[in-house]
Design a protein around this motif. Structure first.
Motif, mmCIF file in Angstrom:
data_model
loop_
_atom_site.group_PDB
_atom_site.id
_atom_site.type_symbol
_atom_site.label_atom_id
_atom_site.label_comp_id
_atom_site.label_asym_id
_atom_site.label_seq_id
_atom_site.Cartn_x
_atom_site.Cartn_y
_atom_site.Cartn_z
ATOM 1 N N ALA A 161 38.267 33.378 41.060
ATOM 2 C CA ALA A 161 36.811 33.237 40.990
ATOM 3 C C ALA A 161 36.127 34.580 41.232
ATOM 4 C CB ALA A 161 36.336 32.195 41.995
ATOM 5 N N MET A 162 36.649 35.366 42.160
ATOM 6 C CA MET A 162 36.067 36.672 42.451
ATOM 7 C C MET A 162 36.197 37.608 41.258
ATOM 8 S SD MET A 162 37.322 37.048 46.410
ATOM 9 C CE MET A 162 36.615 38.664 46.704
ATOM 10 N N ILE A 163 37.316 37.508 40.534
ATOM 11 C CA ILE A 163 37.499 38.322 39.329
ATOM 12 C C ILE A 163 36.527 37.861 38.247
ATOM 13 C CG2 ILE A 163 39.093 38.935 37.468
ATOM 14 C CD1 ILE A 163 41.377 38.670 39.584
ATOM 15 N N LEU A 164 36.455 36.557 38.020
ATOM 16 C CA LEU A 164 35.563 36.019 36.990
ATOM 17 C C LEU A 164 34.100 36.312 37.302
ATOM 18 C CD1 LEU A 164 37.274 32.594 36.229
ATOM 19 C CD2 LEU A 164 37.174 34.605 34.734
ATOM 20 N N ASP A 165 33.731 36.277 38.579
ATOM 21 C CA ASP A 165 32.351 36.544 38.986
ATOM 22 C C ASP A 165 32.024 38.037 39.027
ATOM 23 O OD1 ASP A 165 31.975 33.819 39.232
ATOM 24 O OD2 ASP A 165 32.189 33.808 41.421
ATOM 25 N N GLY A 166 33.027 38.886 38.828
ATOM 26 C CA GLY A 166 32.801 40.328 38.832
ATOM 27 C C GLY A 166 32.806 40.956 40.207
ATOM 28 N N LEU A 193 48.035 39.072 36.686
ATOM 29 C CA LEU A 193 46.639 39.391 36.952
ATOM 30 C C LEU A 193 46.519 40.573 37.901
ATOM 31 C CD1 LEU A 193 45.310 35.752 37.373
ATOM 32 C CD2 LEU A 193 45.109 37.233 35.365
ATOM 33 N N VAL A 194 47.504 40.721 38.764
ATOM 34 C CA VAL A 194 47.542 41.859 39.686
ATOM 35 C C VAL A 194 48.915 42.515 39.612
ATOM 36 C CG1 VAL A 194 45.855 40.815 41.260
ATOM 37 C CG2 VAL A 194 48.271 40.541 41.706
ATOM 38 N N GLU A 195 48.952 43.768 40.035
ATOM 39 C CA GLU A 195 50.221 44.491 40.063
ATOM 40 C C GLU A 195 50.473 45.044 41.452
ATOM 41 O OE1 GLU A 195 50.365 48.099 37.747
ATOM 42 O OE2 GLU A 195 48.298 48.610 38.253
ATOM 43 N N LYS A 196 51.745 45.094 41.793
ATOM 44 C CA LYS A 196 52.139 45.696 43.065
ATOM 45 C C LYS A 196 52.322 47.186 42.850
ATOM 46 C CE LYS A 196 54.791 41.812 44.884
ATOM 47 N NZ LYS A 196 56.108 41.368 45.368
ATOM 48 N N ARG A 197 51.731 47.948 43.741
ATOM 49 C CA ARG A 197 51.947 49.396 43.732
ATOM 50 C C ARG A 197 52.655 49.721 45.036
ATOM 51 N NH1 ARG A 197 46.073 51.497 41.508
ATOM 52 N NH2 ARG A 197 46.150 50.330 39.538
ATOM 53 N N ARG A 198 53.874 50.087 44.917
ATOM 54 C CA ARG A 198 54.722 50.295 46.090
ATOM 55 C C ARG A 198 54.054 51.213 47.111
ATOM 56 N NH1 ARG A 198 60.963 50.373 46.270
ATOM 57 N NH2 ARG A 198 61.273 50.922 48.438
ATOM 58 N N GLY A 199 53.952 50.704 48.310
ATOM 59 C CA GLY A 199 53.368 51.465 49.406
ATOM 60 C C GLY A 199 51.853 51.534 49.393
ATOM 61 N N ARG A 200 51.225 50.946 48.363
ATOM 62 C CA ARG A 200 49.770 51.037 48.252
ATOM 63 C C ARG A 200 49.077 49.679 48.229
ATOM 64 N NH1 ARG A 200 48.213 54.941 43.619
ATOM 65 N NH2 ARG A 200 46.171 54.491 44.531
ATOM 66 N N GLY A 201 49.793 48.619 47.875
ATOM 67 C CA GLY A 201 49.199 47.291 47.864
ATOM 68 C C GLY A 201 49.146 46.677 46.484
ATOM 69 N N LEU A 202 48.260 45.715 46.335
ATOM 70 C CA LEU A 202 48.092 44.975 45.088
ATOM 71 C C LEU A 202 46.760 45.340 44.453
ATOM 72 C CD1 LEU A 202 49.302 41.539 46.447
ATOM 73 C CD2 LEU A 202 50.490 42.907 44.749
ATOM 74 N N TYR A 203 46.761 45.512 43.136
ATOM 75 C CA TYR A 203 45.578 45.925 42.404
ATOM 76 C C TYR A 203 45.363 45.027 41.195
ATOM 77 C CZ TYR A 203 45.521 50.136 45.220
ATOM 78 O OH TYR A 203 45.454 50.999 46.272
ATOM 79 N N ILE A 204 44.081 44.810 40.852
ATOM 80 C CA ILE A 204 43.730 44.002 39.692
ATOM 81 C C ILE A 204 44.152 44.745 38.428
ATOM 82 C CG2 ILE A 204 41.855 42.841 38.442
ATOM 83 C CD1 ILE A 204 42.190 41.788 41.288
ATOM 84 N N ASN A 205 44.886 44.060 37.572
ATOM 85 C CA ASN A 205 45.356 44.645 36.318
ATOM 86 C C ASN A 205 44.224 44.815 35.313
ATOM 87 O OD1 ASN A 205 48.086 45.112 36.679
ATOM 88 N ND2 ASN A 205 48.672 43.052 36.065
ATOM 89 N N ALA A 206 44.378 45.799 34.443
ATOM 90 C CA ALA A 206 43.460 45.948 33.313
ATOM 91 C C ALA A 206 43.615 44.717 32.423
ATOM 92 C CB ALA A 206 43.791 47.220 32.533
ATOM 93 N N GLY A 207 42.510 44.180 31.981
ATOM 94 C CA GLY A 207 42.534 43.004 31.117
ATOM 95 C C GLY A 207 42.646 41.681 31.851
ATOM 96 N N ALA A 208 42.659 41.713 33.181
ATOM 97 C CA ALA A 208 42.821 40.484 33.968
ATOM 98 C C ALA A 208 41.660 39.518 33.730
ATOM 99 C CB ALA A 208 42.939 40.808 35.455
ATOM 100 N N ARG A 209 40.443 40.034 33.694
ATOM 101 C CA ARG A 209 39.283 39.155 33.512
ATOM 102 C C ARG A 209 39.321 38.485 32.137
ATOM 103 N NH1 ARG A 209 33.903 38.648 32.091
ATOM 104 N NH2 ARG A 209 32.695 37.457 33.621
ATOM 105 N N ALA A 210 39.640 39.242 31.110
ATOM 106 C CA ALA A 210 39.708 38.676 29.757
ATOM 107 C C ALA A 210 40.799 37.614 29.676
ATOM 108 C CB ALA A 210 39.957 39.780 28.738
ATOM 109 N N LEU A 211 41.931 37.876 30.299
ATOM 110 C CA LEU A 211 43.028 36.920 30.327
ATOM 111 C C LEU A 211 42.607 35.644 31.055
ATOM 112 C CD1 LEU A 211 46.093 36.625 29.613
ATOM 113 C CD2 LEU A 211 46.566 37.498 31.897
ATOM 114 N N LEU A 212 41.929 35.811 32.173
ATOM 115 C CA LEU A 212 41.451 34.663 32.947
ATOM 116 C C LEU A 212 40.405 33.862 32.182
ATOM 117 C CD1 LEU A 212 41.119 36.042 36.558
ATOM 118 C CD2 LEU A 212 42.501 34.114 35.810
ATOM 119 N N LEU A 213 39.475 34.548 31.536
ATOM 120 C CA LEU A 213 38.447 33.846 30.770
ATOM 121 C C LEU A 213 39.079 32.970 29.696
ATOM 122 C CD1 LEU A 213 35.590 36.465 30.327
ATOM 123 C CD2 LEU A 213 35.456 34.275 31.499
ATOM 124 N N GLN A 214 40.047 33.530 28.995
ATOM 125 C CA GLN A 214 40.723 32.770 27.942
ATOM 126 C C GLN A 214 41.423 31.544 28.527
ATOM 127 O OE1 GLN A 214 43.781 34.968 25.906
ATOM 128 N NE2 GLN A 214 44.114 33.371 24.399
#
Length: 129
Positions: free
Chosen positions: A21-26, A63-84
């Protein structure tokens, strides 16, 4: 995130849905980090393993990717994928009963478009609305 939980589904699933919901809501944009597992667990008074399980769902859905030692980040295109996906889910799961109710009540598109947020017709007799 809202710390209220309901009994209709597991908490880890509710956490996943809140991030979606947070991704879809921006509120979360592509490239943004997710809050840490420990922070979310402490803020919501849940087990860190529960948060991790919810986050793993997001990773599995790409929708998110793990970055070793840095945490989890929202992937590019995640919102478009979720909307679909969410649109398709709405059309297959939620729309059919709504459509059936509309037909059962004999509502027209004009009736639906003439309502305000309170569910009252904006074209009520007496000039109200």
């Amino acid at each position: 995130m809202d710390p209220e939980w309901n009994d209709s589904q597991p908490i880890y699933r509710q956490l996943r849905d809140r991030v979606v919901a947070m991704i879809l809501d921006g509120l979360l944009q592509e490239g943004d980090p997710l809050p840490s597992v420990r922070t979310v667990a402490a803020d919501n008074r849940v087990n860190p393993l529960t948060v991790l399980k919810g986050y793993e769902l997001l990773v599995d859905e790409q929708l998110v990717e793990k970055r070793r030692g840095r945490g989890l980040y929202i992937n590019a295109g995640a919102r478009a994928l979720l909307l679909q996906a969410e649109r398709q889910r709405f059309l297959t799961e939620q729309w059919p009963p709504i459509r059936a109710t509309i037909q059962r009540l004999g509502l027209t598109p004009q009736d639906l478009l003439a309502t305000d947020d309170g569910g009252k017709s904006s074209a009520t007799p007496g000039g109200e609305g």
